[in-house]
Design a protein around this motif. Structure first.
Motif, mmCIF file in Angstrom:
data_model
loop_
_atom_site.group_PDB
_atom_site.id
_atom_site.type_symbol
_atom_site.label_atom_id
_atom_site.label_comp_id
_atom_site.label_asym_id
_atom_site.label_seq_id
_atom_site.Cartn_x
_atom_site.Cartn_y
_atom_site.Cartn_z
ATOM 1 N N ARG A 1 5.313 9.172 8.264
ATOM 2 C CA ARG A 1 5.095 8.064 7.351
ATOM 3 C C ARG A 1 3.603 7.709 7.302
ATOM 4 N NH1 ARG A 1 6.301 2.274 8.079
ATOM 5 N NH2 ARG A 1 4.282 2.303 7.079
ATOM 6 N N PRO A 2 3.115 7.169 6.175
ATOM 7 C CA PRO A 2 1.697 6.788 6.061
ATOM 8 C C PRO A 2 1.365 5.590 6.944
ATOM 9 C CG PRO A 2 2.922 6.095 4.109
ATOM 10 C CD PRO A 2 3.857 6.927 4.919
ATOM 11 N N ARG A 3 0.091 5.458 7.276
ATOM 12 C CA ARG A 3 -0.357 4.356 8.116
ATOM 13 C C ARG A 3 -0.401 3.046 7.326
ATOM 14 N NH1 ARG A 3 -5.432 5.753 11.927
ATOM 15 N NH2 ARG A 3 -5.181 3.505 12.226
ATOM 16 N N SER A 4 -0.285 1.962 8.042
ATOM 17 C CA SER A 4 -0.415 0.644 7.447
ATOM 18 C C SER A 4 -1.881 0.212 7.459
ATOM 19 C CB SER A 4 0.416 -0.379 8.225
ATOM 20 O OG SER A 4 -0.089 -0.507 9.557
ATOM 21 N N PRO B 1 0.798 -1.235 0.000
ATOM 22 C CA PRO B 1 0.000 0.000 0.000
ATOM 23 C C PRO B 1 0.826 1.278 0.000
ATOM 24 C CG PRO B 1 -0.732 -1.543 1.698
ATOM 25 C CD PRO B 1 0.592 -2.024 1.217
ATOM 26 N N ASN B 2 2.038 1.237 0.577
ATOM 27 C CA ASN B 2 2.830 2.456 0.739
ATOM 28 C C ASN B 2 4.062 2.455 -0.157
ATOM 29 O OD1 ASN B 2 1.085 3.440 2.770
ATOM 30 N ND2 ASN B 2 2.128 2.216 4.319
ATOM 31 N N PHE B 3 4.008 3.280 -1.221
ATOM 32 C CA PHE B 3 5.128 3.504 -2.139
ATOM 33 C C PHE B 3 5.561 2.208 -2.821
ATOM 34 C CE2 PHE B 3 5.838 6.309 1.686
ATOM 35 C CZ PHE B 3 5.084 7.347 1.190
ATOM 36 N N ALA B 4 4.577 1.532 -3.393
ATOM 37 C CA ALA B 4 4.798 0.221 -4.007
ATOM 38 C C ALA B 4 5.792 0.307 -5.153
ATOM 39 C CB ALA B 4 3.465 -0.330 -4.527
ATOM 40 N N THR B 5 6.625 -0.723 -5.275
ATOM 41 C CA THR B 5 7.429 -0.861 -6.473
ATOM 42 C C THR B 5 6.606 -1.631 -7.509
ATOM 43 O OG1 THR B 5 9.582 -1.600 -7.331
ATOM 44 C CG2 THR B 5 8.530 -3.011 -5.713
ATOM 45 N N PRO B 6 6.583 -1.262 -8.794
ATOM 46 C CA PRO B 6 7.521 -0.338 -9.427
ATOM 47 C C PRO B 6 7.060 1.111 -9.531
ATOM 48 C CG PRO B 6 6.266 -1.451 -11.120
ATOM 49 C CD PRO B 6 5.781 -2.015 -9.798
ATOM 50 N N THR B 7 5.820 1.435 -9.211
ATOM 51 C CA THR B 7 5.300 2.769 -9.521
ATOM 52 C C THR B 7 5.552 3.804 -8.432
ATOM 53 O OG1 THR B 7 3.126 2.278 -8.563
ATOM 54 C CG2 THR B 7 3.450 1.743 -10.899
ATOM 55 N N GLY B 8 5.744 3.357 -7.179
ATOM 56 C CA GLY B 8 5.854 4.298 -6.070
ATOM 57 C C GLY B 8 4.509 4.784 -5.567
ATOM 58 N N ALA B 9 3.418 4.122 -5.968
ATOM 59 C CA ALA B 9 2.069 4.540 -5.578
ATOM 60 C C ALA B 9 1.849 4.392 -4.077
ATOM 61 C CB ALA B 9 1.030 3.712 -6.326
ATOM 62 N N CYS B 10 1.010 5.270 -3.528
ATOM 63 C CA CYS B 10 0.641 5.198 -2.111
ATOM 64 C C CYS B 10 -0.880 5.278 -2.006
ATOM 65 C CB CYS B 10 1.281 6.336 -1.322
ATOM 66 S SG CYS B 10 1.018 6.221 0.463
ATOM 67 N N MET B 11 -1.485 4.262 -1.425
ATOM 68 C CA MET B 11 -2.944 4.208 -1.328
ATOM 69 C C MET B 11 -3.454 5.257 -0.337
ATOM 70 S SD MET B 11 -3.628 0.086 -1.194
ATOM 71 C CE MET B 11 -5.397 0.336 -0.904
ATOM 72 N N ASP C 1 8.679 3.488 5.602
ATOM 73 C CA ASP C 1 9.526 4.455 6.310
ATOM 74 C C ASP C 1 10.135 5.489 5.376
ATOM 75 O OD1 ASP C 1 9.123 3.569 8.858
ATOM 76 O OD2 ASP C 1 10.983 2.428 9.016
ATOM 77 N N LEU C 2 10.122 5.225 4.071
ATOM 78 C CA LEU C 2 10.821 6.086 3.117
ATOM 79 C C LEU C 2 9.912 7.142 2.515
ATOM 80 C CD1 LEU C 2 13.133 3.479 1.370
ATOM 81 C CD2 LEU C 2 13.628 4.986 3.295
ATOM 82 N N THR C 3 9.039 7.720 3.320
ATOM 83 C CA THR C 3 8.225 8.840 2.865
ATOM 84 C C THR C 3 9.098 10.078 2.682
ATOM 85 O OG1 THR C 3 6.393 10.288 3.466
ATOM 86 C CG2 THR C 3 7.696 9.411 5.265
#
Length: 468
Positions: free
Chosen positions: A288-291, A244-254, A281-283
């Motif tokens: 940092r965004p919530r899980s 959900p947080n900064f997914a590879t490969p796009t870096g998207a954050c839900m 942690d790499l915001t």
């Protein structure tokens, strides 16, 4: 925000909005000090950060000038994979990339980041403090108690209030994901994943004899809850695996609302959600965004969310120390750990515990987040300038990679083979799916500084594309 950050943001907005045009001269340091009642150090610090981000440049005896071009690549559209279960087969390219130690580096140089020196000291101290008899004993199945108590605080930063006994130490995030999949599925079962998605997850699904349903995702907001709901209605999905947080490969954050809706979906079907939070942690921001795991606790702690993470992306790839919050699958995960790893290194766990306990990790993160934000911005500017044919580019707010979309006729796998001959390593988009898709896309990392050699590598790729 500090005064230099306020000034930096103010000038950045003026440049990006076009108020300060390309090539225009910025006010002198003295003029800004007088105009805004700031110290010389504050102005110089703001200018230095803008220069590091590639927005301005200093010219000897002339001052500072805008070097940023206002051209911006648009976001790629939401993905449209075929939503049908399929077995997976990944090719030799991934193995070649890993053998070159170039998963996120276009021009690997093998240098260890200077910020890791405090970590090395903690690991050395742990080695010196270890008594001879300790080396003859295995670690307890759940992992070192002291480290698990330190991880309680890391989980709290993501919104999860847990106890040390809720955590199981693993051999890295990939190991945690494997334990989670083994605990929640059986061979032949179907797992829903985002598309494009992490190739490591696809590898695990392939190795465990599972099928994958690829769910459409946005390069900005991640997996589509509507599409996930549709997939769950049509297929007997046993688990959902998401970043959900900064997914590879796009870096998207839900967005938080999407996380809550996905959680409601899996709770309604009583199926497991495996959450890969390795990049949380790499915001680029301060918080940092919530899980998704944290919302499960608020909604009654169903225990269906298995949170997986490690320090390999935020701290060091050499640290094979991960963890999992297995929820209702805790006993099964502990047994599976004994089968797949037996025990974790006590020495490494002690060193990481000391590093966390001393506050060094928080200090490291503050520097690392700023560094990554600057390197991400520099990469976006380079891509806008060097790849005029590009049709889209993701704009992550954290993580270590972004997604570049090129014209449909471009074959990035063929481009990989051409670049490889020049000593340049790229990651073709076709690795992030089990389908014949994303052949015209690239994942590009920004974890390393944009040295002259790495910029030259990007220029070479641009020339190869022009030649094609």
């Amino acid at each position: 925000m500090f005064l230099y950050q306020v000034l930096e943001q103010q000038i950045r907005e003026q440049i990006e909005s076009g108020q300060l045009a390309f090539g225009s001269r910025l006010p002198s340091v003295r003029a800004l000090c007088q105009e805004q009642d700031l110290s010389k150090a504050t102005v110089l610090n703001a200018y230095a950060r803008l220069e590091a981000a590639g927005l301005i440049e200093a010219r000897p005896k002339s001052g500072y000038f805008v070097s940023y071009t206002t051209r911006r690549l648009e976001l790629p559209a939401e993905s449209k994979p075929d939503m049908a279960p399929a077995f997976i087969s990944l090719d030799q390219v991934l193995l070649d990339i890993m053998e070159q130690s170039a998963a996120f580096d276009i021009r690997p140089d093998g240098k260890w980041d200077e910020y890791n020196e405090p970590l090395r000291r903690c690991l050395a101290r742990a080695a010196r403090s270890q008594k001879g008899q300790e080396q003859q004993y295995y670690d307890e199945p759940a992992g070192l108690s002291g480290l698990r108590h330190q991880l309680v605080r890391r989980c709290a930063d993501a919104g999860s209030m847990v106890q040390a006994d809720d955590i199981v130490i693993s051999g890295g995030c990939q190991h945690s994901l494997m334990l989670a999949l083994m605990a929640t599925t059986s061979p032949g079962d179907t797992v829903a994943v985002e598309s494009p998605g992490f190739y490591g997850s696809l590898q695990l699904i392939e190795a465990l004899g599972l099928q994958a349903v690829e769910v459409p995702s946005s390069p900005a907001t991640g997996v589509s809850p509507d599409a996930l709901e549709l997939a769950m209605q049509h297929w007997p999905i046993k688990a959902v695996l998401l970043s959900p947080n900064f997914a590879t490969p796009t870096g998207a954050c839900m967005p938080d609302s999407h996380k809550q809706r996905v959680l409601s979906l899996i709770r309604s079907k009583d199926i497991a959600l495996i959450e890969d939070d390795i990049y949380g942690d790499l915001t680029f921001g301060l918080q940092r965004p919530r899980s998704i795991h944290s919302y499960d606790q608020e909604m009654g702690a169903s225990g269906l969310v298995l949170l997986c993470s490690s320090f390999s992306k935020s701290l060091s790839r050499d640290l094979r120390v991960g963890w999992i919050l297995p929820g209702r699958y805790k006993d099964k995960v502990k047994r599976l750990k004994l089968v797949t790893q037996l025990a974790s290194s006590q020495l490494t766990q002690q060193g990481v515990r000391m590093f966390l306990e001393s506050g060094s990790y928080d200090r490291f993160l503050r520097k690392r987040r700023q560094q990554l934000a600057e390197q991400c911005q520099q990469l976006q500017d380079l891509l806008a300038r060097l790849f005029p044919q590009a049709t889209g580019c993701s704009k992550p707010l954290g993580g270590i990679a972004l997604w570049l979309e090129l014209p449909e006729h471009v074959d990035t796998l063929a481009l990989y083979n051409q670049a490889r001959k020049q000593g340049i390593i790229i990651t073709p988009g076709s690795l992030f799916t089990s389908q014949q898709r994303y052949q015209n896309c690239l994942r590009i990392g920004f974890a390393q500084p944009w040295t002259q050699a790495r910029v030259a590598a990007l220029e070479e790729i641009a020339q190869l594309l022009t030649g094609e």
